[in-house]
Design a protein around this motif. Structure first.
Motif, PDB file in Angstrom:
ATOM      1  N   GLN A  48      -3.411   2.310   3.470  1.00  0.00           N
ATOM      2  CA  GLN A  48      -4.277   3.361   4.000  1.00  0.00           C
ATOM      3  C   GLN A  48      -4.883   2.931   5.332  1.00  0.00           C
ATOM      4  OE1 GLN A  48      -6.924   5.284   1.292  1.00  0.00           O
ATOM      5  NE2 GLN A  48      -8.230   6.107   2.901  1.00  0.00           N
ATOM      6  N   ALA A  49      -5.333   1.684   5.403  1.00  0.00           N
ATOM      7  CA  ALA A  49      -5.916   1.177   6.649  1.00  0.00           C
ATOM      8  C   ALA A  49      -4.881   1.154   7.771  1.00  0.00           C
ATOM      9  CB  ALA A  49      -6.496  -0.217   6.426  1.00  0.00           C
ATOM     10  N   ALA A  50      -3.642   0.760   7.443  1.00  0.00           N
ATOM     11  CA  ALA A  50      -2.582   0.705   8.449  1.00  0.00           C
ATOM     12  C   ALA A  50      -2.290   2.098   9.008  1.00  0.00           C
ATOM     13  CB  ALA A  50      -1.314   0.100   7.851  1.00  0.00           C
ATOM     14  N   ILE A  51      -2.214   3.086   8.132  1.00  0.00           N
ATOM     15  CA  ILE A  51      -1.937   4.449   8.589  1.00  0.00           C
ATOM     16  C   ILE A  51      -3.110   4.986   9.406  1.00  0.00           C
ATOM     17  CG2 ILE A  51      -1.536   6.825   7.831  1.00  0.00           C
ATOM     18  CD1 ILE A  51       0.009   5.625   5.429  1.00  0.00           C
ATOM     19  N   GLU A  52      -4.311   4.721   8.944  1.00  0.00           N
ATOM     20  CA  GLU A  52      -5.485   5.172   9.700  1.00  0.00           C
ATOM     21  C   GLU A  52      -5.545   4.502  11.072  1.00  0.00           C
ATOM     22  OE1 GLU A  52      -8.634   4.318   6.973  1.00  0.00           O
ATOM     23  OE2 GLU A  52      -8.382   6.205   5.868  1.00  0.00           O
ATOM     24  N   GLY A  53      -4.972   3.300  11.169  1.00  0.00           N
ATOM     25  CA  GLY A  53      -4.928   2.596  12.444  1.00  0.00           C
ATOM     26  C   GLY A  53      -3.785   3.019  13.346  1.00  0.00           C
ATOM     27  N   GLY A  54      -2.829   3.781  12.812  1.00  0.00           N
ATOM     28  CA  GLY A  54      -1.772   4.305  13.664  1.00  0.00           C
ATOM     29  C   GLY A  54      -0.350   4.116  13.190  1.00  0.00           C
ATOM     30  N   ALA A  55      -0.121   3.510  12.026  1.00  0.00           N
ATOM     31  CA  ALA A  55       1.250   3.389  11.524  1.00  0.00           C
ATOM     32  C   ALA A  55       1.846   4.781  11.290  1.00  0.00           C
ATOM     33  CB  ALA A  55       1.282   2.588  10.235  1.00  0.00           C
ATOM     34  N   VAL A  56       3.096   4.975  11.712  1.00  0.00           N
ATOM     35  CA  VAL A  56       3.728   6.299  11.623  1.00  0.00           C
ATOM     36  C   VAL A  56       4.814   6.355  10.549  1.00  0.00           C
ATOM     37  CG1 VAL A  56       3.229   6.849  14.035  1.00  0.00           C
ATOM     38  CG2 VAL A  56       5.410   5.754  13.443  1.00  0.00           C
ATOM     39  N   LEU A  57       5.167   5.204   9.964  1.00  0.00           N
ATOM     40  CA  LEU A  57       6.235   5.132   8.968  1.00  0.00           C
ATOM     41  C   LEU A  57       5.956   3.919   8.086  1.00  0.00           C
ATOM     42  CD1 LEU A  57       9.092   6.137   7.993  1.00  0.00           C
ATOM     43  CD2 LEU A  57      10.076   4.566   9.685  1.00  0.00           C
ATOM     44  N   LEU A  58       6.196   4.051   6.774  1.00  0.00           N
ATOM     45  CA  LEU A  58       5.997   2.940   5.849  1.00  0.00           C
ATOM     46  C   LEU A  58       7.269   2.685   5.062  1.00  0.00           C
ATOM     47  CD1 LEU A  58       3.769   0.963   4.602  1.00  0.00           C
ATOM     48  CD2 LEU A  58       3.850   2.509   2.643  1.00  0.00           C
ATOM     49  N   GLN A  59       7.638   1.407   4.986  1.00  0.00           N
ATOM     50  CA  GLN A  59       8.736   0.986   4.116  1.00  0.00           C
ATOM     51  C   GLN A  59       8.163   0.178   2.958  1.00  0.00           C
ATOM     52  OE1 GLN A  59      12.246  -2.317   4.199  1.00  0.00           O
ATOM     53  NE2 GLN A  59      12.128  -1.029   6.033  1.00  0.00           N
ATOM     54  N   TYR A  60       8.521   0.589   1.742  1.00  0.00           N
ATOM     55  CA  TYR A  60       8.112  -0.144   0.548  1.00  0.00           C
ATOM     56  C   TYR A  60       9.168  -1.199   0.258  1.00  0.00           C
ATOM     57  CZ  TYR A  60       7.021  -1.099  -4.371  1.00  0.00           C
ATOM     58  OH  TYR A  60       6.735  -1.726  -5.567  1.00  0.00           O
TER      59      TYR A  60
END
Length: 207
Positions: free
Chosen positions: A27-39
């Motif tokens: 959540q922190a990464a996305i709020e900081g600007g991450a546009v894509l997540l790989q699990y």
């Protein structure tokens, strides 16, 4: 609904944090600007991966960010994830498309090989990932990749290009300048004491 692949930005890849800590960090990464997540998960059982994957998908979609699964087409299909990332030894692009549909994000590791990237594009890959560019904790034995490969790929390929491997906000600018559309981060992001701040610093590479 499958979310589309972003054209540029920070591509976050999960590390081995425990479930609650990982969800908070994502959540922190996305709020900081991450546009894509790989699990990416090399330690949990299949049932644990599916449970955490569902929580990650709900979180990502709630924030408008696509979730893709590393290596595991079947898990991606069970989750209803937005796509999958395939390595050299994983099932092929056609299998991923058959399982996940024509709109799924299908990324392919191309290491330092423009030929692998050409082939991936011709088979319908969504993006080509090159790396490692710097020493990497997650893949210490990975073959080094060059800035020249990135430049050539950018000039020739139609699909977006991702760069991975030991990239930090401090060393990532030359990769973005050479043509990397997506900068991948694992430990440089999720190993940071302030994940949101780190994500902001990565995102600034694209301004």
């Amino acid at each position: 609904m499958t979310l589309a692949l972003p054209r540029k930005g920070l591509y976050a890849i999960t590390n081995d944090l425990d479930d609650d800590a990982l969800l908070a960090a994502v959540q922190a990464a996305i709020e900081g600007g991450a546009v894509l997540l790989q699990y990416r998960d090399k330690r949990r059982s299949p049932a644990q991966k599916e449970a955490l994957g569902r929580d990650l998908l709900q979180l990502c979609h709630g924030l408008g960010v696509p979730l893709i699964v590393n290596d595991d087409i079947e898990l991606a299909a069970r989750l209803g994830a937005d796509g999958v990332h395939l390595g050299r030894d994983d099932a092929g692009i056609a299998a991923a498309r058959a399982a996940l549909g024509p709109d799924a994000i299908v990324g392919v590791s191309c290491y330092n090989s423009l030929e692998l990237a050409r082939r991936a594009q011709s088979l319908g890959a969504s993006y080509a990932a090159f790396g490692r560019f710097f020493p990497s904790k997650s893949k210490p034995d990975a073959t080094p990749a060059s800035l020249e490969t990135l430049r050539l790929a950018k000039a020739e390929l139609r699909i977006p290009i991702a760069a991975i491997g030991g990239i930090t906000p401090a060393n990532g600018a030359p990769l973005a300048a050479a043509g990397a559309d997506l900068i991948c981060a694992i430990d440089g992001l999720f190993g940071h004491a302030e994940v949101r701040r780190s994500a902001q610093d990565y995102a600034a590479l694209f301004r």
